[in-house]
Scaffold this motif. Structure first.
Motif, PDB file in Angstrom:
ATOM      1  N   SER A  40       0.826  -1.200   0.000  1.00  0.00           N
ATOM      2  CA  SER A  40       0.000   0.000   0.000  1.00  0.00           C
ATOM      3  C   SER A  40       0.860   1.249   0.000  1.00  0.00           C
ATOM      4  O   SER A  40       0.568   2.223  -0.707  1.00  0.00           O
ATOM      5  CB  SER A  40      -0.929   0.000   1.220  1.00  0.00           C
ATOM      6  OG  SER A  40      -1.702   1.177   1.269  1.00  0.00           O
ATOM      7  N   ALA A  41       1.929   1.240   0.786  1.00  0.00           N
ATOM      8  CA  ALA A  41       2.831   2.395   0.833  1.00  0.00           C
ATOM      9  C   ALA A  41       3.461   2.653  -0.530  1.00  0.00           C
ATOM     10  O   ALA A  41       3.587   3.802  -0.960  1.00  0.00           O
ATOM     11  CB  ALA A  41       3.917   2.155   1.886  1.00  0.00           C
ATOM     12  N   ILE A  42       3.836   1.584  -1.214  1.00  0.00           N
ATOM     13  CA  ILE A  42       4.469   1.730  -2.529  1.00  0.00           C
ATOM     14  C   ILE A  42       3.456   2.199  -3.569  1.00  0.00           C
ATOM     15  O   ILE A  42       3.704   3.143  -4.328  1.00  0.00           O
ATOM     16  CB  ILE A  42       5.105   0.398  -2.965  1.00  0.00           C
ATOM     17  CG1 ILE A  42       6.282   0.052  -2.038  1.00  0.00           C
ATOM     18  CG2 ILE A  42       5.582   0.466  -4.411  1.00  0.00           C
ATOM     19  CD1 ILE A  42       6.855  -1.323  -2.265  1.00  0.00           C
ATOM     20  N   VAL A  43       2.290   1.547  -3.597  1.00  0.00           N
ATOM     21  CA  VAL A  43       1.284   1.841  -4.630  1.00  0.00           C
ATOM     22  C   VAL A  43       0.674   3.223  -4.461  1.00  0.00           C
ATOM     23  O   VAL A  43       0.412   3.926  -5.444  1.00  0.00           O
ATOM     24  CB  VAL A  43       0.182   0.762  -4.608  1.00  0.00           C
ATOM     25  CG1 VAL A  43      -0.976   1.155  -5.505  1.00  0.00           C
ATOM     26  CG2 VAL A  43       0.740  -0.573  -5.037  1.00  0.00           C
ATOM     27  N   LEU A  44       0.450   3.638  -3.213  1.00  0.00           N
ATOM     28  CA  LEU A  44      -0.257   4.891  -2.961  1.00  0.00           C
ATOM     29  C   LEU A  44       0.656   6.043  -2.561  1.00  0.00           C
ATOM     30  O   LEU A  44       0.161   7.137  -2.286  1.00  0.00           O
ATOM     31  CB  LEU A  44      -1.307   4.670  -1.853  1.00  0.00           C
ATOM     32  CG  LEU A  44      -2.359   3.614  -2.151  1.00  0.00           C
ATOM     33  CD1 LEU A  44      -3.316   3.466  -0.979  1.00  0.00           C
ATOM     34  CD2 LEU A  44      -3.123   3.943  -3.422  1.00  0.00           C
ATOM     35  N   ASP A  45       1.941   5.814  -2.541  1.00  0.00           N
ATOM     36  CA  ASP A  45       2.851   6.882  -2.161  1.00  0.00           C
ATOM     37  C   ASP A  45       4.074   6.924  -3.083  1.00  0.00           C
ATOM     38  O   ASP A  45       4.203   7.802  -3.935  1.00  0.00           O
ATOM     39  CB  ASP A  45       3.295   6.703  -0.704  1.00  0.00           C
ATOM     40  CG  ASP A  45       4.052   7.924  -0.178  1.00  0.00           C
ATOM     41  OD1 ASP A  45       4.239   8.894  -0.947  1.00  0.00           O
ATOM     42  OD2 ASP A  45       4.459   7.914   0.997  1.00  0.00           O
ATOM     43  N   TYR A  46       4.952   5.940  -2.967  1.00  0.00           N
ATOM     44  CA  TYR A  46       6.207   5.980  -3.700  1.00  0.00           C
ATOM     45  C   TYR A  46       6.026   5.796  -5.217  1.00  0.00           C
ATOM     46  O   TYR A  46       6.838   6.296  -5.994  1.00  0.00           O
ATOM     47  CB  TYR A  46       7.167   4.915  -3.158  1.00  0.00           C
ATOM     48  CG  TYR A  46       7.510   5.152  -1.706  1.00  0.00           C
ATOM     49  CD1 TYR A  46       8.398   6.157  -1.338  1.00  0.00           C
ATOM     50  CD2 TYR A  46       6.934   4.389  -0.708  1.00  0.00           C
ATOM     51  CE1 TYR A  46       8.708   6.389  -0.015  1.00  0.00           C
ATOM     52  CE2 TYR A  46       7.241   4.613   0.629  1.00  0.00           C
ATOM     53  CZ  TYR A  46       8.124   5.621   0.974  1.00  0.00           C
ATOM     54  OH  TYR A  46       8.420   5.849   2.288  1.00  0.00           O
ATOM     55  N   ARG A  47       4.998   5.068  -5.621  1.00  0.00           N
ATOM     56  CA  ARG A  47       4.735   4.867  -7.056  1.00  0.00           C
ATOM     57  C   ARG A  47       3.319   5.323  -7.396  1.00  0.00           C
ATOM     58  O   ARG A  47       2.593   4.682  -8.157  1.00  0.00           O
ATOM     59  CB  ARG A  47       4.935   3.395  -7.436  1.00  0.00           C
ATOM     60  CG  ARG A  47       6.349   2.888  -7.211  1.00  0.00           C
ATOM     61  CD  ARG A  47       6.526   1.472  -7.729  1.00  0.00           C
ATOM     62  NE  ARG A  47       6.405   1.419  -9.177  1.00  0.00           N
ATOM     63  CZ  ARG A  47       7.415   1.617 -10.025  1.00  0.00           C
ATOM     64  NH1 ARG A  47       8.620   1.885  -9.565  1.00  0.00           N
ATOM     65  NH2 ARG A  47       7.226   1.538 -11.319  1.00  0.00           N
ATOM     66  N   ILE A  48       2.939   6.468  -6.841  1.00  0.00           N
ATOM     67  CA  ILE A  48       1.594   6.987  -7.043  1.00  0.00           C
ATOM     68  C   ILE A  48       1.340   7.360  -8.495  1.00  0.00           C
ATOM     69  O   ILE A  48       0.214   7.273  -8.988  1.00  0.00           O
ATOM     70  CB  ILE A  48       1.343   8.214  -6.134  1.00  0.00           C
ATOM     71  CG1 ILE A  48      -0.097   8.723  -6.267  1.00  0.00           C
ATOM     72  CG2 ILE A  48       2.322   9.321  -6.445  1.00  0.00           C
ATOM     73  CD1 ILE A  48      -1.144   7.734  -5.844  1.00  0.00           C
ATOM     74  N   TYR A  49       2.388   7.754  -9.226  1.00  0.00           N
ATOM     75  CA  TYR A  49       2.205   8.074 -10.648  1.00  0.00           C
ATOM     76  C   TYR A  49       1.736   6.838 -11.415  1.00  0.00           C
ATOM     77  O   TYR A  49       0.853   6.925 -12.278  1.00  0.00           O
ATOM     78  CB  TYR A  49       3.504   8.598 -11.253  1.00  0.00           C
ATOM     79  CG  TYR A  49       3.772  10.058 -10.966  1.00  0.00           C
ATOM     80  CD1 TYR A  49       3.091  11.054 -11.661  1.00  0.00           C
ATOM     81  CD2 TYR A  49       4.688  10.440 -10.000  1.00  0.00           C
ATOM     82  CE1 TYR A  49       3.324  12.395 -11.407  1.00  0.00           C
ATOM     83  CE2 TYR A  49       4.935  11.783  -9.734  1.00  0.00           C
ATOM     84  CZ  TYR A  49       4.252  12.749 -10.438  1.00  0.00           C
ATOM     85  OH  TYR A  49       4.478  14.077 -10.183  1.00  0.00           O
TER      86      TYR A  49
END
Length: 229
Positions: free
Chosen positions: A46-55
């Motif tokens: 979730s942290a990756i999908v919605l923050d670090y790779r939000i684009y």
């Protein structure tokens, strides 16, 4: 109207990327403990999908929206085949009784998965798929006019078009609580609590509605085309 909305979203996205995109060395040295401290989501995905790779996530949603529009328009152009009786009828009492009960459980499960997607397995994509499946089951046992009235009054087809716009607004507001576009804002709460993970709950709900609204729009258009609604 749809064409102008898509064109407007495309122009906004291009301007946002052209003015704010920063290209780094494409490397990451983050450890799980650092991600937890910085983002607050115990669900690292979730942290990756919605923050670090939000684009990546945003463009997936945008592509999904465009696909829904295309499929909806395409279904309306497919020639229909005349039939004496296209009405689907399910007379099994068990299906008619159990399906509405199960649907209420499905709604609660989908909401739970959307709300807790940042601290447990799940998220907006999974929750939206589950809810869409529940509505599909209900559409097979409820009167067709009731299903059609629900779809029209809820304005799902129009509201889901606004989800990419809401995400763009959220990204621009990143300057308010952060130093860059799509900056994640933090809520009070220790990792593992509901009030952690920053904007994860907001984004999961937007994705949740988009996936559900898109799948339900395709179903409605298909049933309408076949003369079942």
């Amino acid at each position: 109207m749809k064409k102008y909305l898509v064109l407007t979203l495309t122009i906004i996205i291009f301007l946002v990327l052209a003015l704010n995109l920063k290209v780094g060395d494409m490397k990451s040295s983050y450890e799980p403990s650092e991600i937890l401290a910085e983002n607050g989501s115990t669900n690292m995905v979730s942290a990756i999908v919605l923050d670090y790779r939000i684009y990546d996530t945003f463009f997936e949603i945008l592509v999904f929206t465009v696909v829904i529009i295309g499929i909806s328009e395409f279904i309306g152009k497919i020639p229909t085949v005349a039939s004496d009786d296209q009405q689907i009828i399910y007379d099994t009492p068990i299906i008619k009784v159990i399906t509405p009960i199960i649907f209420q459980i499905i709604v609660l499960i989908s909401l739970y998965i959307a709300i807790t997607g940042h601290i447990a397995p799940g998220g907006g994509f999974a929750a939206g798929t589950i809810l869409g499946t529940g509505f599909l089951a209900v559409s097979l046992v409820r009167p067709t006019d009731e299903i059609e009235n629900l779809f029209i009054k809820s304005k799902i087809e129009k509201l889901k078009m606004l989800v990419p716009l809401f995400i763009i607004i959220y990204g621009l507001l990143g300057y308010t609580w952060g130093d860059s576009i799509f900056s994640n804002f933090h809520l009070n709460g220790y990792p593992g609590e509901l009030a952690s993970g920053g904007s994860a709950i907001l984004l999961n709900f937007l994705i949740y509605f988009e996936v559900f609204g898109g799948s339900w729009t395709i179903l409605y258009r298909f049933l309408k085309h076949k003369g079942l609604l």
